[in-house]
Design a protein around this motif. Structure first.
Motif, PDB file in Angstrom:
ATOM      1  N   GLY A 183       0.811  -1.206   0.000  1.00 41.53           N
ATOM      2  CA  GLY A 183       0.000   0.000   0.000  1.00 41.53           C
ATOM      3  C   GLY A 183       0.849   1.262   0.000  1.00 41.53           C
ATOM      4  N   LEU A 184       0.291   2.339   0.508  1.00 39.28           N
ATOM      5  CA  LEU A 184       0.959   3.642   0.476  1.00 39.28           C
ATOM      6  C   LEU A 184       1.662   4.005   1.778  1.00 39.28           C
ATOM      7  CD1 LEU A 184      -1.640   5.897  -1.392  1.00 39.28           C
ATOM      8  CD2 LEU A 184       0.409   4.795  -2.319  1.00 39.28           C
ATOM      9  N   PHE A 185       1.259   3.411   2.880  1.00 41.41           N
ATOM     10  CA  PHE A 185       1.704   3.911   4.181  1.00 41.41           C
ATOM     11  C   PHE A 185       2.493   2.843   4.930  1.00 41.41           C
ATOM     12  CE2 PHE A 185      -2.426   5.814   3.076  1.00 41.41           C
ATOM     13  CZ  PHE A 185      -1.999   7.111   2.859  1.00 41.41           C
ATOM     14  N   TRP A 186       3.687   3.248   5.411  1.00 40.39           N
ATOM     15  CA  TRP A 186       4.584   2.327   6.092  1.00 40.39           C
ATOM     16  C   TRP A 186       5.121   2.966   7.366  1.00 40.39           C
ATOM     17  CZ3 TRP A 186       4.432  -2.400   4.076  1.00 40.39           C
ATOM     18  CH2 TRP A 186       4.045  -2.523   2.737  1.00 40.39           C
ATOM     19  N   ARG A 187       5.360   2.147   8.354  1.00 42.04           N
ATOM     20  CA  ARG A 187       5.882   2.607   9.633  1.00 42.04           C
ATOM     21  C   ARG A 187       7.219   3.321   9.425  1.00 42.04           C
ATOM     22  NH1 ARG A 187       6.357  -2.293  13.036  1.00 42.04           N
ATOM     23  NH2 ARG A 187       8.418  -2.542  12.111  1.00 42.04           N
ATOM     24  N   GLY A 188       7.342   4.514  10.000  1.00 35.28           N
ATOM     25  CA  GLY A 188       8.585   5.253   9.952  1.00 35.28           C
ATOM     26  C   GLY A 188       8.794   6.120   8.726  1.00 35.28           C
ATOM     27  N   GLN A 189       7.849   6.113   7.780  1.00 35.84           N
ATOM     28  CA  GLN A 189       8.048   6.927   6.582  1.00 35.84           C
ATOM     29  C   GLN A 189       7.736   8.395   6.869  1.00 35.84           C
ATOM     30  OE1 GLN A 189       4.979   5.064   4.057  1.00 35.84           O
ATOM     31  NE2 GLN A 189       4.006   7.040   3.819  1.00 35.84           N
ATOM     32  N   ASP A 190       8.232   9.257   6.013  1.00 35.93           N
ATOM     33  CA  ASP A 190       7.927  10.688   6.088  1.00 35.93           C
ATOM     34  C   ASP A 190       6.431  10.865   5.850  1.00 35.93           C
ATOM     35  OD1 ASP A 190       7.631  13.447   5.626  1.00 35.93           O
ATOM     36  OD2 ASP A 190       9.610  13.602   4.707  1.00 35.93           O
ATOM     37  N   GLY A 191       5.740  11.519   6.774  1.00 38.40           N
ATOM     38  CA  GLY A 191       4.292  11.629   6.683  1.00 38.40           C
ATOM     39  C   GLY A 191       3.776  12.764   5.814  1.00 38.40           C
ATOM     40  N   ARG A 192       4.683  13.531   5.195  1.00 42.04           N
ATOM     41  CA  ARG A 192       4.235  14.662   4.384  1.00 42.04           C
ATOM     42  C   ARG A 192       3.676  14.201   3.039  1.00 42.04           C
ATOM     43  NH1 ARG A 192       9.678  18.148   5.064  1.00 42.04           N
ATOM     44  NH2 ARG A 192      10.487  16.025   4.813  1.00 42.04           N
ATOM     45  N   VAL A 193       2.603  14.860   2.594  1.00 39.57           N
ATOM     46  CA  VAL A 193       1.955  14.520   1.324  1.00 39.57           C
ATOM     47  C   VAL A 193       2.556  15.400   0.234  1.00 39.57           C
ATOM     48  CG1 VAL A 193      -0.235  14.291   0.091  1.00 39.57           C
ATOM     49  CG2 VAL A 193      -0.116  13.823   2.550  1.00 39.57           C
ATOM     50  N   THR A 194       3.700  14.964  -0.269  1.00 35.03           N
ATOM     51  CA  THR A 194       4.410  15.692  -1.315  1.00 35.03           C
ATOM     52  C   THR A 194       4.918  14.695  -2.348  1.00 35.03           C
ATOM     53  OG1 THR A 194       6.515  15.512  -0.134  1.00 35.03           O
ATOM     54  CG2 THR A 194       5.182  17.480   0.300  1.00 35.03           C
ATOM     55  N   GLY A 195       5.350  15.189  -3.496  1.00 33.99           N
ATOM     56  CA  GLY A 195       5.990  14.351  -4.497  1.00 33.99           C
ATOM     57  C   GLY A 195       5.139  13.177  -4.932  1.00 33.99           C
ATOM     58  N   TRP A 196       5.753  11.980  -4.944  1.00 30.74           N
ATOM     59  CA  TRP A 196       5.059  10.783  -5.437  1.00 30.74           C
ATOM     60  C   TRP A 196       3.825  10.451  -4.606  1.00 30.74           C
ATOM     61  CZ3 TRP A 196       4.439   6.756  -2.094  1.00 30.74           C
ATOM     62  CH2 TRP A 196       5.294   6.700  -0.991  1.00 30.74           C
ATOM     63  N   MET A 197       3.873  10.711  -3.285  1.00 27.85           N
ATOM     64  CA  MET A 197       2.712  10.430  -2.450  1.00 27.85           C
ATOM     65  C   MET A 197       1.543  11.335  -2.833  1.00 27.85           C
ATOM     66  SD  MET A 197       1.272   8.706  -0.011  1.00 27.85           S
ATOM     67  CE  MET A 197       2.438   7.968   1.144  1.00 27.85           C
ATOM     68  N   LYS A 198       1.813  12.612  -3.040  1.00 29.90           N
ATOM     69  CA  LYS A 198       0.754  13.538  -3.447  1.00 29.90           C
ATOM     70  C   LYS A 198       0.145  13.120  -4.781  1.00 29.90           C
ATOM     71  CE  LYS A 198      -0.452  17.809  -5.430  1.00 29.90           C
ATOM     72  NZ  LYS A 198      -0.053  18.705  -6.521  1.00 29.90           N
ATOM     73  N   GLN A 199       1.000  12.704  -5.723  1.00 32.09           N
ATOM     74  CA  GLN A 199       0.522  12.313  -7.043  1.00 32.09           C
ATOM     75  C   GLN A 199      -0.389  11.089  -6.973  1.00 32.09           C
ATOM     76  OE1 GLN A 199       4.048  11.807  -9.411  1.00 32.09           O
ATOM     77  NE2 GLN A 199       4.753  13.899  -9.021  1.00 32.09           N
ATOM     78  N   ARG A 200       0.013  10.095  -6.195  1.00 32.19           N
ATOM     79  CA  ARG A 200      -0.811   8.879  -6.094  1.00 32.19           C
ATOM     80  C   ARG A 200      -2.126   9.168  -5.377  1.00 32.19           C
ATOM     81  NH1 ARG A 200       3.602   4.150  -4.455  1.00 32.19           N
ATOM     82  NH2 ARG A 200       5.246   4.789  -5.928  1.00 32.19           N
ATOM     83  N   LEU A 201      -2.043   9.888  -4.247  1.00 29.32           N
ATOM     84  CA  LEU A 201      -3.263  10.210  -3.511  1.00 29.32           C
ATOM     85  C   LEU A 201      -4.202  11.086  -4.333  1.00 29.32           C
ATOM     86  CD1 LEU A 201      -1.936  10.865   0.101  1.00 29.32           C
ATOM     87  CD2 LEU A 201      -3.535   9.084  -0.602  1.00 29.32           C
ATOM     88  N   ALA A 202      -3.639  12.027  -5.071  1.00 30.09           N
ATOM     89  CA  ALA A 202      -4.469  12.917  -5.882  1.00 30.09           C
ATOM     90  C   ALA A 202      -5.270  12.122  -6.910  1.00 30.09           C
ATOM     91  CB  ALA A 202      -3.594  13.958  -6.578  1.00 30.09           C
TER      92      ALA A 202
END
Length: 253
Positions: A67-86
């Motif tokens: 999935g998208l969310f993993w323990r210890g990852q940077d929680g900011r919604v930027t870059g690739w995370m923002k693109q996938r969530l968008a």
């Protein structure tokens, strides 16, 4: 036909029992989409390419192993995370992700499905949280050598493999655990394995294999985990009367 988001979540949870596992991230519904679901697309990883493919197939839900969310990852919604969530939010697509529960299911999980394709029958479990499978050929035979087993694995997963340790001896007791389970190698040795199959190999395991006389075969993280998600999604889709499609986004790792 269609079902509700909650009923689909309950079906996945009932089958995979995520509460049994101590995992590296949240299992279940990771991104909420539309309330009514008629089509599921399954895949290995919630990459942008898979999300875009699901949009093209007009999916209401994505079911993945990574999935998208993993323990210890940077929680900011930027870059690739923002693109996938968008993309997920713009198209109102639900994202369901199950990590260790999908590895461990005794019939439909990644390990069970990989073993079935390799013609292996599990007779025991080993390692942390009993994720590793142990057994041998379903026909009761053995492989003439670790090279013969490696060639068999290569043919089944259709990608090159890495082999280290005990290449020439007959192989009867085989342990396997899909994905990045190289850390299970020592537990496999302790369980009596002649060979261990997983997705990745790290530097220490090559030395362990040579020194312990146990073959280590790495066939690719993605390649070893292509089978659980479509098996689970297909069963749940059939149970609830939904459409289902597996989309394999190729990954050489």
């Amino acid at each position: 036909m269609s079902t509700t988001r909650q009923d689909l979540l309950q079906a996945f949870d009932t089958l995979l029992q995520p509460a049994r596992f101590k995992d590296y991230g949240p299992n279940g519904l990771q991104v909420e989409g539309r309330a009514q679901i008629g089509k599921i697309v399954s895949g290995v990883t919630a990459s942008r390419a898979l999300i875009e493919a699901a949009i093209a197939e007009q999916a209401d839900a994505l079911f993945v192993h990574h999935g998208l969310f993993w323990r210890g990852q940077d929680g900011r919604v930027t870059g690739w995370m923002k693109q996938r969530l968008a993309l997920l939010l713009a198209h109102d697509i639900n994202l369901f992700a199950y990590h260790l529960p999908l590895d461990a299911h005794p019939e439909l999980g990644n390990n069970a499905q990989l073993g079935a394709r390799l013609g292996l029958q599990a007779t025991a479990r080993f390692g942390e949280q009993d994720l590793g499978f142990m057994g041998g050929r379903a026909d009761g035979g053995s492989f003439a050598s670790a090279y013969a087993l490696a060639e068999h694995v290569k043919k089944v997963v259709n990608r090159p493999v890495v082999i280290e340790g005990r290449p020439h001896d007959a192989i009867k007791n085989i342990a396997w655990c899909s994905g990045g389970a190289q850390g299970y190698f020592e537990a496999a040795i302790a369980a009596g394995a002649d060979a261990f199959i997983t997705g990745e190999i790290s530097e220490p395991q090559a030395h362990y294999a040579r020194e312990m006389g146990v073959a280590f075969i790495a066939c690719g993280h993605h390649a070893s985990e292509r089978y659980g998600a479509p098996a689970v999604a297909a069963q749940v889709a059939a149970q609830l009367g939904l459409a289902h499609q597996f989309i394999d986004i190729d990954n050489p790792a």
